[in-house]
Design an enzyme around this catalytic site. Structure first.
Site, PDB file in Angstrom:
ATOM      1  N   GLU A 184      86.092 -37.764  71.316  1.00  0.00           N
ATOM      2  CA  GLU A 184      84.660 -38.041  71.468  1.00  0.00           C
ATOM      3  C   GLU A 184      83.997 -36.823  72.120  1.00  0.00           C
ATOM      4  O   GLU A 184      84.375 -36.422  73.215  1.00  0.00           O
ATOM      5  CB  GLU A 184      84.461 -39.273  72.348  1.00  0.00           C
ATOM      6  CG  GLU A 184      82.996 -39.613  72.535  1.00  0.00           C
ATOM      7  CD  GLU A 184      82.773 -40.885  73.352  1.00  0.00           C
ATOM      8  OE1 GLU A 184      83.364 -41.001  74.436  1.00  0.00           O
ATOM      9  OE2 GLU A 184      81.993 -41.740  72.904  1.00  0.00           O
TER      10      GLU A 184
ATOM     11  N   CYS B 110      77.586 -43.761  72.702  1.00  0.00           N
ATOM     12  CA  CYS B 110      78.986 -44.154  72.501  1.00  0.00           C
ATOM     13  C   CYS B 110      79.235 -44.506  71.045  1.00  0.00           C
ATOM     14  O   CYS B 110      80.335 -44.372  70.546  1.00  0.00           O
ATOM     15  CB  CYS B 110      79.337 -45.314  73.417  1.00  0.00           C
ATOM     16  SG  CYS B 110      78.103 -46.601  73.374  1.00  0.00           S
TER      17      CYS B 110
ATOM     18  N   GLU C 232      83.060 -51.261  78.122  1.00  0.00           N
ATOM     19  CA  GLU C 232      82.373 -50.734  76.929  1.00  0.00           C
ATOM     20  C   GLU C 232      82.585 -49.233  76.981  1.00  0.00           C
ATOM     21  O   GLU C 232      82.029 -48.552  77.838  1.00  0.00           O
ATOM     22  CB  GLU C 232      80.892 -51.113  76.996  1.00  0.00           C
ATOM     23  CG  GLU C 232      80.241 -51.124  75.638  1.00  0.00           C
ATOM     24  CD  GLU C 232      79.503 -49.838  75.365  1.00  0.00           C
ATOM     25  OE1 GLU C 232      80.134 -48.944  74.739  1.00  0.00           O
ATOM     26  OE2 GLU C 232      78.348 -49.712  75.773  1.00  0.00           O
TER      27      GLU C 232
ATOM     28  N   LYS D  98      76.727 -49.885  90.516  1.00  0.00           N
ATOM     29  CA  LYS D  98      76.908 -48.463  90.845  1.00  0.00           C
ATOM     30  C   LYS D  98      76.343 -47.668  89.675  1.00  0.00           C
ATOM     31  O   LYS D  98      76.855 -47.729  88.567  1.00  0.00           O
ATOM     32  CB  LYS D  98      78.404 -48.173  91.014  1.00  0.00           C
ATOM     33  CG  LYS D  98      78.782 -46.996  91.888  1.00  0.00           C
ATOM     34  CD  LYS D  98      78.243 -45.648  91.460  1.00  0.00           C
ATOM     35  CE  LYS D  98      79.175 -44.899  90.521  1.00  0.00           C
ATOM     36  NZ  LYS D  98      78.569 -43.626  90.047  1.00  0.00           N
TER      37      LYS D  98
HETATM   38  P1  NAP Z   1      82.395 -41.486  83.261  1.00  0.00           P
HETATM   39  O1  NAP Z   1      83.039 -40.543  84.181  1.00  0.00           O
HETATM   40  O2  NAP Z   1      83.211 -42.478  82.534  1.00  0.00           O
HETATM   41  O3  NAP Z   1      81.256 -42.229  84.106  1.00  0.00           O
HETATM   42  C1  NAP Z   1      80.789 -43.546  83.887  1.00  0.00           C
HETATM   43  C2  NAP Z   1      80.565 -44.221  85.229  1.00  0.00           C
HETATM   44  O4  NAP Z   1      81.829 -44.394  85.894  1.00  0.00           O
HETATM   45  C3  NAP Z   1      79.708 -43.404  86.192  1.00  0.00           C
HETATM   46  O5  NAP Z   1      78.920 -44.272  86.977  1.00  0.00           O
HETATM   47  C4  NAP Z   1      80.768 -42.724  87.025  1.00  0.00           C
HETATM   48  O6  NAP Z   1      80.302 -42.277  88.269  1.00  0.00           O
HETATM   49  C5  NAP Z   1      81.785 -43.822  87.180  1.00  0.00           C
HETATM   50  N1  NAP Z   1      83.113 -43.354  87.563  1.00  0.00           N
HETATM   51  C6  NAP Z   1      83.674 -42.132  87.367  1.00  0.00           C
HETATM   52  N2  NAP Z   1      84.931 -42.096  87.883  1.00  0.00           N
HETATM   53  C7  NAP Z   1      85.170 -43.313  88.417  1.00  0.00           C
HETATM   54  C8  NAP Z   1      86.280 -43.901  89.095  1.00  0.00           C
HETATM   55  N3  NAP Z   1      87.402 -43.218  89.322  1.00  0.00           N
HETATM   56  N4  NAP Z   1      86.178 -45.193  89.503  1.00  0.00           N
HETATM   57  C9  NAP Z   1      85.054 -45.896  89.268  1.00  0.00           C
HETATM   58  N5  NAP Z   1      83.974 -45.398  88.653  1.00  0.00           N
HETATM   59  C10 NAP Z   1      84.022 -44.122  88.217  1.00  0.00           C
HETATM   60  O7  NAP Z   1      81.542 -40.716  82.231  1.00  0.00           O
HETATM   61  P2  NAP Z   1      80.935 -39.256  82.460  1.00  0.00           P
HETATM   62  O8  NAP Z   1      81.698 -38.413  83.392  1.00  0.00           O
HETATM   63  O9  NAP Z   1      79.546 -39.477  82.820  1.00  0.00           O
HETATM   64  O10 NAP Z   1      81.091 -38.696  80.983  1.00  0.00           O
HETATM   65  C11 NAP Z   1      82.367 -38.294  80.531  1.00  0.00           C
HETATM   66  C12 NAP Z   1      82.565 -38.671  79.103  1.00  0.00           C
HETATM   67  O11 NAP Z   1      82.495 -40.088  79.012  1.00  0.00           O
HETATM   68  C13 NAP Z   1      81.508 -38.198  78.144  1.00  0.00           C
HETATM   69  O12 NAP Z   1      81.731 -36.928  77.682  1.00  0.00           O
HETATM   70  C14 NAP Z   1      81.623 -39.220  77.060  1.00  0.00           C
HETATM   71  O13 NAP Z   1      82.648 -38.883  76.179  1.00  0.00           O
HETATM   72  C15 NAP Z   1      81.985 -40.470  77.776  1.00  0.00           C
HETATM   73  N6  NAP Z   1      80.860 -41.385  78.017  1.00  0.00           N
HETATM   74  C16 NAP Z   1      80.829 -42.530  77.315  1.00  0.00           C
HETATM   75  C17 NAP Z   1      79.785 -43.428  77.508  1.00  0.00           C
HETATM   76  C18 NAP Z   1      79.694 -44.694  76.758  1.00  0.00           C
HETATM   77  O14 NAP Z   1      78.668 -45.347  76.783  1.00  0.00           O
HETATM   78  N7  NAP Z   1      80.743 -45.123  76.092  1.00  0.00           N
HETATM   79  C19 NAP Z   1      78.772 -43.135  78.411  1.00  0.00           C
HETATM   80  C20 NAP Z   1      78.850 -41.943  79.151  1.00  0.00           C
HETATM   81  C21 NAP Z   1      79.912 -41.093  78.928  1.00  0.00           C
HETATM   82  P3  NAP Z   1      79.714 -40.785  88.348  1.00  0.00           P
HETATM   83  O15 NAP Z   1      78.425 -40.818  87.651  1.00  0.00           O
HETATM   84  O16 NAP Z   1      79.546 -40.548  89.789  1.00  0.00           O
HETATM   85  O17 NAP Z   1      80.715 -39.872  87.699  1.00  0.00           O
END
Ligand code: NAP
Ligand code: MG
Length: 501
Positions: free
Chosen positions: A403, A306, A272, A197
């Site tokens: 973060e 990250c 991760e 996904k």
């Molecule tokens: P996120 O919500 O954690 O998204 C990561 C992945 O998880 C995306 O494919 C997302 O889909 C999916 N996802 C979201 N809600 C889910 C659920 N309930 N069940 C299963 N999968 C789900 O990250 P984001 O919204 O893109 O970013 C939010 C924050 O996350 C950022 O501000 C940052 O702090 C952190 N982040 C961390 C990393 C890392 O590598 N550690 C990477 C990105 C972001 P969608 O794309 O459809 O939301």
């Protein structure tokens, strides 16, 4: 929305590819969503439409899981490790053959500079497949002499590593192709099949990769790629009863939701997650190197890493010089559209992320931090934020604890490299990475050993390699990506014992 003008900078073939609604990959076929829905993908540099993409939901995820199960029990499960390894290697070759196109897609979709995607994201993705292709033939069990029974000669035991099965993988938007590579390559090397996904913000390079997977000869259903939203497609994958394991990269908040969804059936999970990594500059460091290293440590990929070195600790006697040096570097960074060759930093990935980072800047300044440079979003189309250095912070501020995932550094002076420094560096719920800058390598190693993080860089930062394990202590995750270490994420160990006499 009209089609983004930055697309004009890419070759006609890619423009044509972007102009058709992009389908999802299920069972080796390119199909539209069962619901018929599509969602719009935006160019974050212009806020204009880039492409339309099939919007997968629970029904598509279910079809993808069934295809992955059939492939596991069918041709993929029966394929020799050598043949599997050759296909994985070929995927790496095809990524390099399509280097420019993949880098263009990554730049348009995520906002990062084309030149960066071309020298970092895409070649590192290829290397992950090349490196992992070798492991396909080197996954070995062990002959194990029994602790209590060996002397009797009655039993012979060995272990047999087996693929964990059908894997659900969920990835974020910060390195869209590289995160797909980190997930897919080891799963394929261990003989698993996958439902991937991709992030709603950046589905395009993984969909193009899907075409290359088929071109490399991957059998139908081994990898299925479903774009869609986290709350629907992602949640359906995380809770699907026929998925054996979930591998997730993203926020710690969603990581916890994944664990909850998987815990119902005690599905295996690796994570991760986020970070708030300390970067420590000691008084004896090469100051110019440390200033440039700390600048890249926070501002690479617009801070959307990250492992970003987002909490800077600098020994008091050089603090002003280092902070001013990083601020001066930040002011020289040319912001712009990723496809412009002059651009050094693009926009943040989305309006949501822009709002989140702007909110942190506001909160930091309201709580009393001072911006040496930056401190505000840019007033222009696209999701641009000025690279920011905050000083006069205290440990309780949100900008220090949480973060931010944007180009925002918090810098703090320290007196001595003693236990108080280690305590301050470890004062976080995260434990992903850290940096130490010093000419005294014995001291640097002592500090490296005391930091609670999965990666420590000494006199460097952001050095990644397919052979090196990467992952987090504490709330930064479970398990490791890359290196030999990642294989255990995708393997079960079976002990087989035979009575000989
Ligand atoms: P996120 O919500 O954690 O998204 C990561 C992945 O998880 C995306 O494919 C997302 O889909 C999916 N996802 C979201 N809600 C889910 C659920 N309930 N069940 C299963 N999968 C789900 O990250 P984001 O919204 O893109 O970013 C939010 C924050 O996350 C950022 O501000 C940052 O702090 C952190 N982040 C961390 C990393 C890392 O590598 N550690 C990477 C990105 C972001 P969608 O794309 O459809 O939301
Ligand atoms: Mg999201």
């Amino acid at each position: 929305m009209t089609i983004s003008t930055t697309v004009d900078r890419v070759p006609a073939a890619l423009r044509a590819w972007l102009s058709k609604p992009r389908p999802m990959l299920i069972d080796g076929k390119w199909v539209q969503a069962k619901s018929g829905k599509v969602f719009e993908v935006q160019d974050p540099a212009t806020e204009m439409l880039l492409a339309k993409v099939a919007e997968g939901d629970a029904a598509d995820i279910d079809a993808a899981v069934k295809a992955a199960r059939r492939a596991l029990e069918g041709p993929w499960g029966r394929m020799s490790p050598s043949a599997r390894g050759r296909i994985i290697h070929k995927i790496g070759d095809l990524i390099l053959e399509n280097l420019d196109e993949l880098a263009q897609l990554e730049s348009l979709d995520n906002g990062k500079p084309f030149g960066v995607a071309r020298v970092a994201d895409v070649p590192l993705s290829a290397d992950m497949f090349h490196y992992m292709s070798g492991w396909a033939t080197k996954i070995e069990g062990k002959y194990i002499p029994l602790s209590t029974l060996a002397a009797s000669g009655q039993f012979m035991s060995y272990t047999r590593p087996e693929p964990v099965g059908v894997v659900g993988q969920i990835i974020p938007w910060n390195f869209p192709l590289l995160m797909a590579a980190w997930k897919l390559a080891p799963a394929l090397a261990t003989g698993c099949t996958v439902v991937l996904k991709v992030a709603e913000e950046t589905p395009l390079s993984a969909l193009r990769l899907g075409e290359l997977l088929l071109e490399a000869g991957l059998p139908d259903g081994v990898v299925n790629i479903v774009p869609g939203f986290g709350e629907t497609a992602g949640a359906a994958l995380a809770s699907h009863p026929d998925v054996d394991k979930i591998a997730f990269t993203g926020s710690t908040e969603v990581g916890k939701l994944i664990v909850q969804a998987a815990s119902r059936d005690l599905r295996k999970v690796s994570l991760e997650l986020g970070g708030k990594s300390p970067n420590i500059i000691l008084g004896d460091a090469d100051i110019d190197e440390a200033i440039d290293g700390a600048t890249a440590g926070i501002f690479f990929n617009h801070g959307q890493c990250c492992n970003a070195g987002s909490r800077l600790f600098v020994q008091e006697k050089i603090f002003d010089k280092v902070a001013a040096g990083i601020a001066a570097n930040a002011e020289k960074i040319r912001l712009g559209v990723g496809m412009d060759p002059e651009t050094q930093m693009g926009p943040l990935v989305s309006q949501v992320q822009h709002g989140r980072v702007s909110g942190y800047l506001k909160s930091g300044l309201e709580e009393g931090a001072r911006a040496l440079t930056g401190g505000a979003p840019l007033n222009m189309p696209g999701y641009f934020v000025k690279p920011t250095v905050l000083v006069d912070t205290h440990p309780d501020m949100k900008v220090v604890r949480e973060e931010i995932f944007g180009p925002v550094l918090v810098a703090t002076p320290f007196k001595e490299a003693d236990d108080r420094l280690i305590a301050a560096a470890n004062d976080t719920v995260y434990g992903l990475a850290a940096g130490v800058w010093s000419r005294d390598l014995a001291q640097a190693h002592r500090i490296a050993h005391q930091i609670k993080a999965g990666t420590v860089w000494i006199n460097c930062f952001h050095v990644f390699d397919s052979a090196l394990p990467f992952g987090g202590y504490k709330q930064s995750g479970w398990g490791r990506e890359m290196g030999q270490a990642v294989l255990s994420n995708y393997l079960e160990t079976k002990a087989v014992t035979t009575r000989l006499a």
